[in-house]
Design a protein around this motif. Structure first.
Motif, PDB file in Angstrom:
ATOM      1  N   SER A  72      46.151  27.049  28.690  1.00 16.04           N
ATOM      2  CA  SER A  72      46.409  25.663  29.062  1.00 16.04           C
ATOM      3  C   SER A  72      46.027  25.434  30.512  1.00 16.04           C
ATOM      4  O   SER A  72      46.131  26.341  31.350  1.00 16.04           O
ATOM      5  N   ASP A  73      45.592  24.222  30.841  1.00 20.07           N
ATOM      6  CA  ASP A  73      45.189  23.901  32.211  1.00 20.07           C
ATOM      7  C   ASP A  73      46.325  24.073  33.214  1.00 20.07           C
ATOM      8  O   ASP A  73      46.084  24.205  34.412  1.00 20.07           O
ATOM      9  N   ARG A  74      47.582  24.038  32.774  1.00 21.90           N
ATOM     10  CA  ARG A  74      48.726  24.107  33.684  1.00 21.90           C
ATOM     11  C   ARG A  74      49.294  25.517  33.832  1.00 21.90           C
ATOM     12  O   ARG A  74      50.267  25.714  34.555  1.00 21.90           O
ATOM     13  N   GLU A  75      48.708  26.489  33.152  1.00 16.61           N
ATOM     14  CA  GLU A  75      49.194  27.863  33.292  1.00 16.61           C
ATOM     15  C   GLU A  75      48.705  28.472  34.603  1.00 16.61           C
ATOM     16  O   GLU A  75      47.788  27.956  35.247  1.00 16.61           O
ATOM     17  N   HIS A  76      49.333  29.579  35.000  1.00 17.22           N
ATOM     18  CA  HIS A  76      49.049  30.210  36.288  1.00 17.22           C
ATOM     19  C   HIS A  76      48.434  31.592  36.056  1.00 17.22           C
ATOM     20  O   HIS A  76      49.141  32.552  35.705  1.00 17.22           O
ATOM     21  N   PRO A  77      47.131  31.732  36.251  1.00 14.76           N
ATOM     22  CA  PRO A  77      46.453  33.002  35.967  1.00 14.76           C
ATOM     23  C   PRO A  77      46.994  34.196  36.742  1.00 14.76           C
ATOM     24  O   PRO A  77      47.031  35.304  36.221  1.00 14.76           O
ATOM     25  N   LEU A  78      47.403  33.967  37.992  1.00 13.10           N
ATOM     26  CA  LEU A  78      47.845  35.112  38.792  1.00 13.10           C
ATOM     27  C   LEU A  78      49.135  35.705  38.238  1.00 13.10           C
ATOM     28  O   LEU A  78      49.337  36.912  38.295  1.00 13.10           O
ATOM     29  N   TYR A  79      50.014  34.852  37.688  1.00  7.29           N
ATOM     30  CA  TYR A  79      51.225  35.401  37.073  1.00  7.29           C
ATOM     31  C   TYR A  79      50.872  36.228  35.841  1.00  7.29           C
ATOM     32  O   TYR A  79      51.449  37.295  35.607  1.00  7.29           O
ATOM     33  N   LEU A  80      49.921  35.742  35.034  1.00 10.56           N
ATOM     34  CA  LEU A  80      49.500  36.499  33.858  1.00 10.56           C
ATOM     35  C   LEU A  80      48.943  37.856  34.266  1.00 10.56           C
ATOM     36  O   LEU A  80      49.188  38.866  33.608  1.00 10.56           O
ATOM     37  N   ARG A  81      48.191  37.870  35.396  1.00 11.05           N
ATOM     38  CA  ARG A  81      47.656  39.129  35.919  1.00 11.05           C
ATOM     39  C   ARG A  81      48.796  40.048  36.363  1.00 11.05           C
ATOM     40  O   ARG A  81      48.778  41.259  36.078  1.00 11.05           O
ATOM     41  N   LEU A  82      49.770  39.489  37.050  1.00  7.33           N
ATOM     42  CA  LEU A  82      50.911  40.274  37.527  1.00  7.33           C
ATOM     43  C   LEU A  82      51.697  40.856  36.358  1.00  7.33           C
ATOM     44  O   LEU A  82      52.085  42.032  36.371  1.00  7.33           O
ATOM     45  N   ALA A  83      51.937  40.050  35.321  1.00  7.82           N
ATOM     46  CA  ALA A  83      52.739  40.498  34.181  1.00  7.82           C
ATOM     47  C   ALA A  83      52.031  41.594  33.389  1.00  7.82           C
ATOM     48  O   ALA A  83      52.674  42.504  32.858  1.00  7.82           O
ATOM     49  N   ALA A  84      50.698  41.521  33.319  1.00  4.10           N
ATOM     50  CA  ALA A  84      49.941  42.494  32.530  1.00  4.10           C
ATOM     51  C   ALA A  84      49.601  43.755  33.308  1.00  4.10           C
ATOM     52  O   ALA A  84      49.271  44.778  32.712  1.00  4.10           O
ATOM     53  N   GLY A  85      49.668  43.673  34.644  1.00  3.82           N
ATOM     54  CA  GLY A  85      49.245  44.800  35.457  1.00  3.82           C
ATOM     55  C   GLY A  85      47.781  44.660  35.841  1.00  3.82           C
ATOM     56  O   GLY A  85      47.078  43.768  35.358  1.00  3.82           O
ATOM     57  N   PRO A  86      47.270  45.549  36.701  1.00  2.00           N
ATOM     58  CA  PRO A  86      45.913  45.395  37.236  1.00  2.00           C
ATOM     59  C   PRO A  86      44.789  45.841  36.316  1.00  2.00           C
ATOM     60  O   PRO A  86      43.628  45.554  36.586  1.00  2.00           O
ATOM     61  N   ARG A  87      45.090  46.503  35.218  1.00  3.21           N
ATOM     62  CA  ARG A  87      44.032  47.051  34.372  1.00  3.21           C
ATOM     63  C   ARG A  87      43.353  45.945  33.564  1.00  3.21           C
ATOM     64  O   ARG A  87      44.000  45.229  32.794  1.00  3.21           O
ATOM     65  N   THR A  88      42.037  45.825  33.715  1.00  2.00           N
ATOM     66  CA  THR A  88      41.286  44.797  32.988  1.00  2.00           C
ATOM     67  C   THR A  88      41.045  45.189  31.531  1.00  2.00           C
ATOM     68  O   THR A  88      40.631  44.356  30.736  1.00  2.00           O
ATOM     69  N   ASP A  89      41.300  46.455  31.179  1.00  2.00           N
ATOM     70  CA  ASP A  89      41.181  46.829  29.779  1.00  2.00           C
ATOM     71  C   ASP A  89      42.460  46.492  29.016  1.00  2.00           C
ATOM     72  O   ASP A  89      42.542  46.722  27.800  1.00  2.00           O
ATOM     73  N   THR A  90      43.447  45.930  29.721  1.00  4.75           N
ATOM     74  CA  THR A  90      44.649  45.417  29.079  1.00  4.75           C
ATOM     75  C   THR A  90      44.589  43.897  28.979  1.00  4.75           C
ATOM     76  O   THR A  90      44.913  43.303  27.945  1.00  4.75           O
TER      77      THR A  90
END
Length: 232
Positions: free
Chosen positions: A153-171
């Motif tokens: 959604s346009d109102r979501e926050h990508p950095l939080y999603l990154r924080l919650a998933a951790g730094p691994r891009t294969d996740t």
């Protein structure tokens, strides 16, 4: 710089977007579009995390970082960090980032920046003049050898999603894609409402003409029947 980004200590203006609020155009307030259940759950968690919980998450995140792209907690509870976005566009951007490899771009953003703002910033950076409505940001998740793509959604926050998933891009990874605008999505709400009024009016006119025509047929048929059955 072949990796497509610079370290935190370097002047990285040419390599990633900063979290300066003047760089991002704030999108108008409005209701977020409906999304997947996991997306809604993440948004709720984001809204209710305390500063201490965020600090703990950032600490664990930074311990797992292997490329120096760490997150920084600000005194007001917001935080800044990096996300990598894969550009999957029909045509290449006009201004590719230095060292950009395979369409992957590293952005330095704030936890307050939304998906809509990230899309606008990417288009502005790469001199894309098309409407942001033609683009969407997806999160790509990897679970049990399966790949799942979910439009954000346009109102979501990508950095939080990154924080919650951790730094691994294969996740978890982010992908910017073009999507076809539907026949009616290019029109504003007042225009669509006006179209509905026109359709209602045309429908009423068609029904009126149809009823009048069948009424005339019925009258002629009844007249013919009365002639046939008229006593001789």
């Amino acid at each position: 710089m072949s990796s497509g980004y610079s370290s935190l200590e370097e002047d990285a203006e040419d390599f990633f977007f900063t979290a300066r609020t003047s760089f991002f155009k704030r999108a108008p307030q409005g209701k977020p579009r409906a999304g997947q259940q996991d997306v809604e759950k993440e948004k709720e968690t984001h809204n209710y995390l305390s500063k201490e919980e965020i600090q703990e998450k950032i600490h664990k995140y930074n311990l797992a970082v292997t490329d120096k792209l760490k997150m920084t907690l600000n005194p007001n509870g917001t935080y800044t960090g990096f996300i990598k976005v894969q550009m999957e566009l029909c045509k290449p951007p006009q201004a590719p980032a230095p060292g950009n490899s395979g369409g992957m771009n590293t952005l330095h953003i704030s936890s307050t920046n939304t998906v809509g703002e990230v899309i606008e910033a990417l288009l502005k950076k790469f001199l894309v003049t098309e409407s942001p409505a033609k683009f969407a940001l997806y999160k790509r998740c990897y679970r049990e050898d399966q790949v799942y793509a979910c439009k954000l959604s346009d109102r979501e926050h990508p950095l939080y999603l990154r924080l919650a998933a951790g730094p691994r891009t294969d996740t978890l990874s982010f992908v910017l894609r073009e999507h076809e605008i539907g026949e009616w999505e290019a029109f504003s709400l007042p225009e669509l409402q006006n179209f509905l009024r026109i359709l209602d009016k045309e429908e009423d006119e068609q029904l009126y003409n149809l009823k009048r025509r069948y009424t005339a047929y019925r009258q002629k048929l009844e007249a013919a029947l009365s002639e046939v059955w008229k006593p001789g």
